[in-house]
Design a protein around this motif. Structure first.
Motif, PDB file in Angstrom:
ATOM      1  N   LEU A 242       7.978  48.095 -39.567  1.00 30.29           N
ATOM      2  CA  LEU A 242       6.751  47.412 -39.146  1.00 30.29           C
ATOM      3  C   LEU A 242       6.497  47.489 -37.650  1.00 30.29           C
ATOM      4  O   LEU A 242       5.350  47.478 -37.219  1.00 30.29           O
ATOM      5  CB  LEU A 242       6.798  45.940 -39.561  1.00 30.29           C
ATOM      6  N   PHE A 243       7.561  47.525 -36.857  1.00 31.90           N
ATOM      7  CA  PHE A 243       7.396  47.461 -35.404  1.00 31.90           C
ATOM      8  C   PHE A 243       8.503  48.214 -34.676  1.00 31.90           C
ATOM      9  O   PHE A 243       9.567  48.462 -35.227  1.00 31.90           O
ATOM     10  CB  PHE A 243       7.346  46.009 -34.920  1.00 31.90           C
ATOM     11  N   TYR A 244       8.200  48.584 -33.437  1.00 34.95           N
ATOM     12  CA  TYR A 244       9.169  49.169 -32.520  1.00 34.95           C
ATOM     13  C   TYR A 244       9.785  48.036 -31.707  1.00 34.95           C
ATOM     14  O   TYR A 244       9.137  47.020 -31.458  1.00 34.95           O
ATOM     15  CB  TYR A 244       8.493  50.142 -31.550  1.00 34.95           C
ATOM     16  N   THR A 245      11.019  48.241 -31.252  1.00 35.68           N
ATOM     17  CA  THR A 245      11.689  47.211 -30.460  1.00 35.68           C
ATOM     18  C   THR A 245      12.286  47.808 -29.195  1.00 35.68           C
ATOM     19  O   THR A 245      13.014  48.799 -29.250  1.00 35.68           O
ATOM     20  CB  THR A 245      12.807  46.537 -31.274  1.00 35.68           C
ATOM     21  N   LEU A 246      11.952  47.190 -28.077  1.00 33.79           N
ATOM     22  CA  LEU A 246      12.582  47.498 -26.795  1.00 33.79           C
ATOM     23  C   LEU A 246      13.480  46.313 -26.464  1.00 33.79           C
ATOM     24  O   LEU A 246      12.990  45.197 -26.247  1.00 33.79           O
ATOM     25  CB  LEU A 246      11.533  47.688 -25.697  1.00 33.79           C
TER      26      LEU A 246
ATOM     27  N   PHE B 286       3.922  46.302 -32.939  1.00 29.32           N
ATOM     28  CA  PHE B 286       3.590  46.770 -34.288  1.00 29.32           C
ATOM     29  C   PHE B 286       3.240  48.247 -34.293  1.00 29.32           C
ATOM     30  O   PHE B 286       2.635  48.763 -33.353  1.00 29.32           O
ATOM     31  CB  PHE B 286       2.419  45.964 -34.858  1.00 29.32           C
ATOM     32  N   HIS B 287       3.598  48.933 -35.369  1.00 31.01           N
ATOM     33  CA  HIS B 287       3.254  50.346 -35.544  1.00 31.01           C
ATOM     34  C   HIS B 287       1.748  50.534 -35.664  1.00 31.01           C
ATOM     35  O   HIS B 287       1.219  51.544 -35.199  1.00 31.01           O
ATOM     36  CB  HIS B 287       3.901  50.917 -36.809  1.00 31.01           C
TER      37      HIS B 287
ATOM     38  N   PHE C 145       3.134  41.979 -41.687  1.00 34.71           N
ATOM     39  CA  PHE C 145       4.083  41.065 -41.063  1.00 34.71           C
ATOM     40  C   PHE C 145       3.602  39.620 -41.167  1.00 34.71           C
ATOM     41  O   PHE C 145       4.343  38.733 -41.585  1.00 34.71           O
ATOM     42  CB  PHE C 145       4.273  41.460 -39.593  1.00 34.71           C
ATOM     43  N   PHE C 146       2.341  39.378 -40.795  1.00 33.59           N
ATOM     44  CA  PHE C 146       1.819  38.010 -40.799  1.00 33.59           C
ATOM     45  C   PHE C 146       1.623  37.470 -42.213  1.00 33.59           C
ATOM     46  O   PHE C 146       1.846  36.282 -42.449  1.00 33.59           O
ATOM     47  CB  PHE C 146       0.534  37.912 -39.971  1.00 33.59           C
TER      48      PHE C 146
END
Length: 100
Positions: A78-82, A10-11, A19-20
């Motif tokens: 909302l979030f970063y993704t690896l 999450f950022h 998100f939740f």
């Protein structure tokens, strides 16, 4: 199709809450339906706890398609993704699969 394990982070606490709130009470079919509406990229499973990160198993033709899908769904807000490609995927539900 290639297998990917994705770590999403999450950022901020605020985006985690958003998100939740958005996903509270959803059934798994409601979670996966907007994600899996095309053949070239699909999320197979997800693991979410109380931490600032969680994991998903994707199959896709490329890592870029995962990121494009998440942008379409506004997940990148909302979030970063690896996303990491996995060279081997085995599961107990398919006991005759080769390891590599």
């Amino acid at each position: 199709m290639k297998h990917f394990m994705c770590t999403h982070t999450f950022h901020s606490e605020e985006t985690k809450k958003q998100f939740f709130v958005f996903h509270k009470g959803k059934k798994s079919e409601d979670w996966f339906k907007p994600i899996n509406n095309e053949d070239s990229v699909q999320c197979l499973s997800t693991w979410i706890g109380d931490q600032d990160f969680w994991f998903c198993h994707w199959v896709a033709e490329s890592e870029d398609l995962i990121h494009k899908k998440l942008e379409t769904l506004k997940g990148d807000k909302l979030f970063y993704t690896l996303a990491q490609e996995m060279n081997s995927f085995i599961t107990s539900s398919k006991p005759k699969e080769d390891f590599i």
